[in-house]
Design a protein around this motif. Structure first.
Motif, PDB file in Angstrom:
ATOM      1  N   ALA A 114      41.000   0.517   3.382  1.00 44.15           N
ATOM      2  CA  ALA A 114      41.979  -0.515   3.722  1.00 44.15           C
ATOM      3  C   ALA A 114      42.060  -0.727   5.225  1.00 44.15           C
ATOM      4  CB  ALA A 114      43.343  -0.095   3.200  1.00 44.15           C
ATOM      5  N   GLY A 115      41.605   0.239   5.968  1.00 45.95           N
ATOM      6  CA  GLY A 115      41.661   0.098   7.419  1.00 45.95           C
ATOM      7  C   GLY A 115      42.635   1.036   8.092  1.00 45.95           C
ATOM      8  N   GLN A 116      43.458   1.769   7.322  1.00 43.50           N
ATOM      9  CA  GLN A 116      44.476   2.626   7.943  1.00 43.50           C
ATOM     10  C   GLN A 116      43.841   3.787   8.716  1.00 43.50           C
ATOM     11  OE1 GLN A 116      46.749   0.228   7.678  1.00 43.50           O
ATOM     12  NE2 GLN A 116      48.117   1.976   7.984  1.00 43.50           N
ATOM     13  N   HIS A 117      42.863   4.433   8.077  1.00 41.58           N
ATOM     14  CA  HIS A 117      42.191   5.522   8.787  1.00 41.58           C
ATOM     15  C   HIS A 117      41.354   4.960   9.935  1.00 41.58           C
ATOM     16  CE1 HIS A 117      40.138   9.123   9.853  1.00 41.58           C
ATOM     17  NE2 HIS A 117      38.961   8.663   9.477  1.00 41.58           N
ATOM     18  N   ILE A 295      27.933   6.681 -10.087  1.00 45.88           N
ATOM     19  CA  ILE A 295      29.346   6.564  -9.788  1.00 45.88           C
ATOM     20  C   ILE A 295      29.884   5.187 -10.172  1.00 45.88           C
ATOM     21  CG2 ILE A 295      30.999   6.585  -7.866  1.00 45.88           C
ATOM     22  CD1 ILE A 295      28.980   8.841  -6.753  1.00 45.88           C
ATOM     23  N   ILE A 296      31.019   5.197 -10.831  1.00 44.44           N
ATOM     24  CA  ILE A 296      31.634   3.947 -11.284  1.00 44.44           C
ATOM     25  C   ILE A 296      32.654   3.495 -10.243  1.00 44.44           C
ATOM     26  CG2 ILE A 296      33.122   2.919 -13.046  1.00 44.44           C
ATOM     27  CD1 ILE A 296      31.886   4.948 -15.029  1.00 44.44           C
ATOM     28  N   GLU A 297      32.618   2.219  -9.920  1.00 45.67           N
ATOM     29  CA  GLU A 297      33.551   1.662  -8.941  1.00 45.67           C
ATOM     30  C   GLU A 297      34.972   1.707  -9.516  1.00 45.67           C
ATOM     31  OE1 GLU A 297      34.124   0.079  -5.144  1.00 45.67           O
ATOM     32  OE2 GLU A 297      32.347   0.970  -6.041  1.00 45.67           O
ATOM     33  N   PRO A 298      35.911   2.287  -8.756  1.00 46.26           N
ATOM     34  CA  PRO A 298      37.284   2.348  -9.258  1.00 46.26           C
ATOM     35  C   PRO A 298      38.019   1.031  -8.993  1.00 46.26           C
ATOM     36  CG  PRO A 298      37.166   3.346  -7.113  1.00 46.26           C
ATOM     37  CD  PRO A 298      35.789   2.830  -7.412  1.00 46.26           C
ATOM     38  N   TYR A 299      39.230   0.934  -9.525  1.00 44.55           N
ATOM     39  CA  TYR A 299      40.060  -0.226  -9.199  1.00 44.55           C
ATOM     40  C   TYR A 299      41.509   0.209  -8.978  1.00 44.55           C
ATOM     41  CZ  TYR A 299      43.406  -3.843  -9.640  1.00 44.55           C
ATOM     42  OH  TYR A 299      44.484  -4.624  -9.379  1.00 44.55           O
ATOM     43  N   SER A 300      42.109  -0.319  -7.934  1.00 39.76           N
ATOM     44  CA  SER A 300      43.555  -0.206  -7.753  1.00 39.76           C
ATOM     45  C   SER A 300      43.997  -1.339  -6.846  1.00 39.76           C
ATOM     46  CB  SER A 300      43.929   1.132  -7.108  1.00 39.76           C
ATOM     47  OG  SER A 300      45.273   1.084  -6.662  1.00 39.76           O
ATOM     48  N   ILE A 301      45.229  -1.796  -7.035  1.00 43.24           N
ATOM     49  CA  ILE A 301      45.759  -2.831  -6.118  1.00 43.24           C
ATOM     50  C   ILE A 301      45.873  -2.245  -4.713  1.00 43.24           C
ATOM     51  CG2 ILE A 301      48.192  -2.267  -6.588  1.00 43.24           C
ATOM     52  CD1 ILE A 301      48.731  -5.312  -6.299  1.00 43.24           C
ATOM     53  N   SER A 302      45.989  -0.916  -4.644  1.00 34.99           N
ATOM     54  CA  SER A 302      46.141  -0.291  -3.340  1.00 34.99           C
ATOM     55  C   SER A 302      44.785   0.208  -2.851  1.00 34.99           C
ATOM     56  CB  SER A 302      47.135   0.865  -3.471  1.00 34.99           C
ATOM     57  OG  SER A 302      46.540   2.057  -3.091  1.00 34.99           O
ATOM     58  N   ALA A 303      44.320  -0.368  -1.753  1.00 35.08           N
ATOM     59  CA  ALA A 303      42.996  -0.025  -1.235  1.00 35.08           C
ATOM     60  C   ALA A 303      42.894   1.447  -0.848  1.00 35.08           C
ATOM     61  CB  ALA A 303      42.658  -0.908  -0.036  1.00 35.08           C
ATOM     62  N   GLY A 304      44.005   2.044  -0.441  1.00 32.02           N
ATOM     63  CA  GLY A 304      43.988   3.438  -0.006  1.00 32.02           C
ATOM     64  C   GLY A 304      43.810   4.438  -1.144  1.00 32.02           C
ATOM     65  N   LEU A 305      44.033   3.998  -2.373  1.00 31.62           N
ATOM     66  CA  LEU A 305      43.864   4.903  -3.522  1.00 31.62           C
ATOM     67  C   LEU A 305      42.602   4.580  -4.298  1.00 31.62           C
ATOM     68  CD1 LEU A 305      47.535   5.053  -4.917  1.00 31.62           C
ATOM     69  CD2 LEU A 305      46.451   6.520  -3.226  1.00 31.62           C
ATOM     70  N   ASP A 306      41.899   3.548  -3.847  1.00 32.49           N
ATOM     71  CA  ASP A 306      40.768   2.979  -4.571  1.00 32.49           C
ATOM     72  C   ASP A 306      39.490   3.775  -4.269  1.00 32.49           C
ATOM     73  OD1 ASP A 306      39.426   1.191  -6.063  1.00 32.49           O
ATOM     74  OD2 ASP A 306      39.706  -0.532  -4.750  1.00 32.49           O
ATOM     75  N   TYR A 307      39.465   5.029  -4.717  1.00 38.09           N
ATOM     76  CA  TYR A 307      38.341   5.926  -4.406  1.00 38.09           C
ATOM     77  C   TYR A 307      37.904   6.622  -5.696  1.00 38.09           C
ATOM     78  CZ  TYR A 307      35.750   9.720  -2.105  1.00 38.09           C
ATOM     79  OH  TYR A 307      34.780  10.603  -1.720  1.00 38.09           O
ATOM     80  N   ALA A 349      54.216   1.422   1.827  1.00 33.70           N
ATOM     81  CA  ALA A 349      52.846   1.028   1.509  1.00 33.70           C
ATOM     82  C   ALA A 349      52.686   1.082  -0.001  1.00 33.70           C
ATOM     83  CB  ALA A 349      51.863   1.997   2.163  1.00 33.70           C
ATOM     84  N   ILE A 350      51.775   0.257  -0.542  1.00 31.18           N
ATOM     85  CA  ILE A 350      51.608   0.253  -2.002  1.00 31.18           C
ATOM     86  C   ILE A 350      51.145   1.630  -2.486  1.00 31.18           C
ATOM     87  CG2 ILE A 350      50.476  -0.852  -3.974  1.00 31.18           C
ATOM     88  CD1 ILE A 350      50.181  -3.372  -2.345  1.00 31.18           C
ATOM     89  N   THR A 386      48.949  -8.895   0.414  1.00 28.26           N
ATOM     90  CA  THR A 386      48.663  -8.577  -1.000  1.00 28.26           C
ATOM     91  C   THR A 386      49.894  -8.837  -1.862  1.00 28.26           C
ATOM     92  OG1 THR A 386      47.175  -6.829  -0.254  1.00 28.26           O
ATOM     93  CG2 THR A 386      47.868  -6.726  -2.548  1.00 28.26           C
ATOM     94  N   LEU A 387      51.057  -8.454  -1.330  1.00 31.32           N
ATOM     95  CA  LEU A 387      52.295  -8.640  -2.094  1.00 31.32           C
ATOM     96  C   LEU A 387      52.599 -10.118  -2.300  1.00 31.32           C
ATOM     97  CD1 LEU A 387      54.397  -5.844  -0.377  1.00 31.32           C
ATOM     98  CD2 LEU A 387      53.637  -5.865  -2.762  1.00 31.32           C
ATOM     99  N   MET A 388      52.352 -10.899  -1.254  1.00 31.57           N
ATOM    100  CA  MET A 388      52.589 -12.347  -1.376  1.00 31.57           C
ATOM    101  C   MET A 388      51.700 -12.939  -2.453  1.00 31.57           C
ATOM    102  SD  MET A 388      53.032 -13.629   2.547  1.00 31.57           S
ATOM    103  CE  MET A 388      53.120 -15.376   2.227  1.00 31.57           C
ATOM    104  N   LYS A 389      50.449 -12.482  -2.469  1.00 26.87           N
ATOM    105  CA  LYS A 389      49.517 -12.985  -3.486  1.00 26.87           C
ATOM    106  C   LYS A 389      49.960 -12.554  -4.887  1.00 26.87           C
ATOM    107  CE  LYS A 389      45.084 -12.078  -2.723  1.00 26.87           C
ATOM    108  NZ  LYS A 389      43.826 -11.885  -2.000  1.00 26.87           N
ATOM    109  N   THR A 390      50.374 -11.278  -4.996  1.00 25.08           N
ATOM    110  CA  THR A 390      50.783 -10.741  -6.292  1.00 25.08           C
ATOM    111  C   THR A 390      52.048 -11.429  -6.805  1.00 25.08           C
ATOM    112  OG1 THR A 390      49.938  -8.637  -5.541  1.00 25.08           O
ATOM    113  CG2 THR A 390      51.283  -8.587  -7.520  1.00 25.08           C
TER     114      THR A 390
END
Lengths: 398, 264
Positions: A114-117, A295-307, A349-350, A386-390
């Protein structure tokens, strides 16, 4: 700490599954880390930076309005969102950058989703006068334009990653590939408690300040410890930092993974809940993979957990049953984020909202004599888009 | 027991080419392997395409993507080795795979497949010495050569790795991932002669070897070369010819000329 052992293993997890070229740099890093952690002047530098630069200690906030709203246990928040750059990531970035400097390496490599790190790395690089290359998937660059610009403002170079699915997993691959070529004079500043030994241990040591502070703050105020401690888990750095000082205490620990659209849909990032044992990014752990180990690509609305993987110590803590790992869906996390915003005036944060959602759920089952401590790992400013879009945007009255 | 033994009986210099299983398709992988043998290859390194090839540069990454798109996986790649032998390939085949696919097959099934498909060697780039003890032992029990690697950063690790090597010792020419390089660090000769002091098996150099000039250079200072990306890149270039029935033969001829030019 009993773990990791000399091979970097947490029980059957962890280790160093890397090309031969990286073995020597990893041993050097391990030596330097041990040396630094036992050197009081290094510890002093690190804690001074945390205090004077990042603004630690972060507050322990009693969420009285949320507690009243939910009914049940008292909810407390460890406010990592109040750190400089807006999340717990800076704790680790400061620690590793200081170590890099101590090792005489003035060039940092980092990966970011997401860019935080990436922002935390760019920040410490600026402060210490170091070069910083941040590897970021092209897909993520598209989704996180603001953070890309932030990193550039801070003087870092953002390197677009076009391999694989062009997201965090591929950014880590590319950062490692770059490191293999430049390991003699570059320091790889890994952002989560993942990767080959000693990274999971190092990130834990630089993040345990979260739990150390929270435990002391809580005890000083109430003369006891909370009953339950909750944190969200992607790679798992804020969670391991929060849990570590509580591991030997009689406290229930819950890690919250990203359930995405539901763990039964296949679109999630709930690695411990749904994954199997294997090797990713140099470490034996649980991961999302098919029968051939791809490896299977994961999914989450939160980019920081998307691993698709998780830190090996979490895999171990799950296996021995010390920490319980559960999941929270996108929808539940967003609902918790709104509830927290409206009751407490805190925009989480989400990622962190996943922990809040689980906290709310559990608070309802407990009495008002009991307490829940939630790690609010970061603030939600980065997620407004992201929240605005959601939520369908301002025109829908959000 | 194969530890400390060379997998080559008699040879002048070793030429060990790498190709990706299923790139551009199964049948062509066999055709290409047969041509490599005809050109004098000492063994084939058969690459299992993987989703996350950490040690590979862009050329082999792309080959992996093409092969996976064709449905290639570790099990099919191992079966492909058998098909190569069925079509008359005599030289040994070394399975080149990342560790996770092996792990998911499970030890017992993996070795059953290795034996059933007549694979002679195994190379796992992300399984360094410390993590590979049991795998080296298992390979030894099954008469399979577990190929070890040393790198320019190995220093004091070289001795123990070289002394435990089987088949041949893979000497990584320079820092970085697989892929062509214009030139090599001057220190590479010292590095190789240092490695040769400890190795009881032949020492072959790989990573970045992409021209006739490179091959000649390393033939002089080592026992042989491993060539991957340069060959895979040539295959990529020839895909339009190779995959068209009318031009397949001329594509294969061009591939043969390329290999010949690389070696002579």
């Amino acid at each position: 700490m009993k773990y990791p052992d000399e091979y970097g293993r947490f029980g059957e997890f962890g280790g160093k599954y890397v090309p031969e070229t990286l073995m020597k740099p990893l041993y050097e890093l391990e030596e330097a880390l041990k040396d630094a952690l036992s050197d009081s002047s290094f510890q002093q530098q690190y804690h001074q930076m945390l205090q004077k630069y990042s603004g630690r200690p972060t507050a322990l906030t009693f969420a009285d309005q949320l507690t009243k709203h939910v009914g049940g246990a008292n909810i407390f928040l460890k406010r990592e969102d109040l750190n400089h750059t807006g999340a717990h990531k800076i704790n680790n970035a400061i620690g590793q950058a200081l170590l890099s400097k101590r090792m005489g390496k003035k060039k940092l490599i980092a990966e970011t989703g997401a860019g935080q790190h990436g922002v935390a790395s760019a920040t410490v690089a600026a402060k210490f006068g170091m070069d910083c290359k941040v590897f970021m998937g092209e897909e993520d660059i598209d989704r996180q334009r603001l953070n890309v610009f932030r990193m550039q403002l801070l003087g870092a170079e953002v390197v677009p990653v076009t391999s694989g699915n062009k997201t965090l997993k591929d950014a880590v691959n590319e950062a490692i590939r770059y490191w293999v070529q430049h390991c003699e004079d570059h320091f790889y500043l890994m952002g989560s408690a993942v990767g080959p030994h000693p990274y999971p241990m190092m990130v834990r040591e630089f993040q345990r300040i979260i739990g150390d502070e929270a435990k002391e703050q809580f005890f000083n105020e109430f003369g006891k410890l909370p009953d339950v401690v909750i944190a969200c888990v992607g790679g798992g750095s804020n969670a391991i930092g929060m849990f570590t000082p509580f591991l030997e205490e009689d406290v229930k620990l819950i890690g919250v993974e990203a359930g995405g659209k539901g763990v039964e849909t296949g679109e999630h990032a709930a690695t411990i809940t749904k994954g199997t044992k294997g090797v990713i990014h140099g470490s034996m752990t649980y991961l999302l993979q098919n029968q051939y180990g791809e490896i299977i690509e994961p999914y989450s609305i939160s980019a920081g957990l998307d691993y698709p993987g998780v830190g090996p110590e979490h895999a171990y803590l799950a296996k021995i049953g010390r920490v319980v790992y559960e999941s929270v869906t996108d929808e539940e996390a967003i609902l918790a984020l709104e509830t927290l915003a409206k009751t407490e005036g805190i925009l989480a944060a989400i990622e962190s909202a996943h922990a809040v959602a689980k906290g709310i759920e559990i608070a309802k089952t407990l009495s008002n004599e009991q307490s829940i401590l939630i790690c609010l790992s970061g603030r939600g400013d980065k997620d407004v888009h992201t929240l605005m879009k959601t939520k369908g945007g301002v025109e829908n009255g959000f | 027991m194969v530890s400390n033994k060379s997998m080559f009986q008699q040879f002048d210099k070793l030429f060990i080419p790498f190709i990706t299983a299923g790139d551009p398709n199964e049948e062509l992988t066999i055709d290409l392997a047969l041509i490599l043998e005809k050109c004098g290859a000492s063994a084939i390194e058969l690459g299992v395409p993987y989703s996350d090839p950490l040690a590979d540069g862009p050329v082999i990454q792309q080959a992996s993507i093409r092969a996976r798109r064709n449905g290639m996986n570790i099990e099919k790649a191992m079966e492909l080795a058998y098909k190569m032998k069925e079509r008359g390939l005599k030289i040994p085949i070394i399975l080149f795979t990342y560790f996770n696919p092996v792990l998911q097959l499970g030890e017992k099934y993996f070795f059953t497949l290795m034996e059933k498909n007549r694979l002679e060697g195994l190379l796992i780039p992300d399984l360094p010495f410390e993590e590979s003890g049991w795998m080296r032992k298992k390979c030894d029990e099954h008469g399979i050569y577990f190929i070890s690697m040393v790198a320019p950063t190995s220093y004091n690790r070289i001795k123990k790795i070289a002394e435990n090597a089987a088949g041949f010792l893979y000497c990584v020419s320079s820092l970085g991932v697989t892929g062509e390089r214009q030139s090599f660090d001057e220190r590479v000769s010292d590095f190789i002669s240092h490695v040769k002091k400890y190795a009881e098996v032949p020492v072959a150099v790989g990573f970045g070897i992409s021209s006739n000039e490179h091959v000649k250079k390393f033939f002089k200072i080592s026992d042989g070369v491993v060539v991957g990306s340069a060959i895979v890149k040539q295959i990529e270039k020839l895909i339009p010819l190779l995959t068209n029935a009318n031009t397949k033969q001329s594509g294969l001829q061009e591939f043969e000329r390329f290999i010949h030019g690389l070696l002579h």
